[in-house]
Enzyme design. Sequence first.
Site, PDB file in Angstrom:
ATOM      1  N   ASP A 181       1.495 -14.117  -7.995  1.00 39.35           N
ATOM      2  CA  ASP A 181       0.832 -13.114  -6.977  1.00 39.35           C
ATOM      3  C   ASP A 181      -0.264 -12.199  -7.985  1.00 39.35           C
ATOM      4  OD1 ASP A 181      -0.348 -11.092  -5.359  1.00 39.35           O
ATOM      5  OD2 ASP A 181       1.369 -10.341  -4.438  1.00 39.35           O
ATOM      6  N   HIS A 237      -2.231  -4.920  -8.094  1.00 37.29           N
ATOM      7  CA  HIS A 237      -1.118  -4.444  -8.947  1.00 37.29           C
ATOM      8  C   HIS A 237      -1.191  -4.544 -10.567  1.00 37.29           C
ATOM      9  CE1 HIS A 237       0.670  -5.123  -5.067  1.00 37.29           C
ATOM     10  NE2 HIS A 237       0.444  -6.489  -5.162  1.00 37.29           N
ATOM     11  N   ILE A 249      -0.089  -0.561  -7.920  1.00 32.98           N
ATOM     12  CA  ILE A 249       1.388  -0.432  -7.472  1.00 32.98           C
ATOM     13  C   ILE A 249       2.166  -1.570  -7.791  1.00 32.98           C
ATOM     14  CG2 ILE A 249       0.475   1.149  -5.781  1.00 32.98           C
ATOM     15  CD1 ILE A 249       0.451  -1.221  -3.805  1.00 32.98           C
ATOM     16  N   GLY A 257       5.046  -5.299  -3.296  1.00 35.43           N
ATOM     17  CA  GLY A 257       6.127  -5.168  -2.419  1.00 35.43           C
ATOM     18  C   GLY A 257       7.458  -6.280  -2.510  1.00 35.43           C
TER      19      GLY A 257
END
Length: 293
Positions: free
Chosen positions: A194, A199, A214, A217
């Site tokens: 990913d 991120h 961040i 998830g």
Amino acid sequence: MPIDPSVAIGADLGSREFSWAESDVLLYHLGIGAGSRAGDNLSPAALRYTLDGPSLQVLPSFGVVAPTFHATDPPPLDLPGCEIDLAQVVHGSQAITVTGGPLPTSGTATIATTLTDVWDKGKAAVIWQEGVATSPEGRELWRVRSSIFVRGEGGFGGERGSSTPVALPDRAPDTEASYDVTPQQALLYRLCGDRNPLHADPAFAAAAGFPAPILHGLCSYGIVLRTLTDALLDGDAAKVAGFAAKFAGVVFPGETIRTRGWCEDGRVLASAEIAGGDRDGSPVLGDVVLDLA
């Protein structure tokens, strides 16, 4: 219009053949924090995640990322009937159901994916996908179901959808454990396929409204599943038949995730939140359900 439910719902997103090896499983487990505690390098239980060989096991959440594990480009969003901006997208929920026994440490499979629902939440849209992974012989291995939350793309007149929150028991949890997210956690986890710049790239994160990149998830998802498996299932990944959660808030590298779990009627109900700091108590995952094999 940016979203056309008449085109999107039921759309066949095609099939993808993929393969994985023990080294991919090891990297995934390291990406979700396995082996990070003092003494884990000497612990037979911890080494079941991080040492290749006959004792290596696969946490079922690996099945979510296995089809795209070797991707090096940001995830595409060319969904039929959905013209959306990657910067406006966050992961909404994720579930995996193991249907073919424990995931093997290496193999080849094909996943067929369908866009199943599009919900209109007024100021946002929720787009659902379901995928079925099968072996080369046609045996079903696992199923995944996920949603993405697209800010600013609601109001197109679609169904609002419904959901029933998971009620946590009104008693002390059977386990409470914390995991300290490392500063480089997102940079490591992005090697699991990913490469969304949200991120890793501070400028991209700022444009999306965040003060810093961040954590993925799905990284939080894997951390919580590993925590519950270790605490309540004797670290045995084969005891996990399914795992589902809603992404309720963000995690920044360097923060701590606190997981609480309750054993109830043959499954584990759980919650995850930030522990300590200015965001103490901020939700991370909600509606967490671990089904037992």
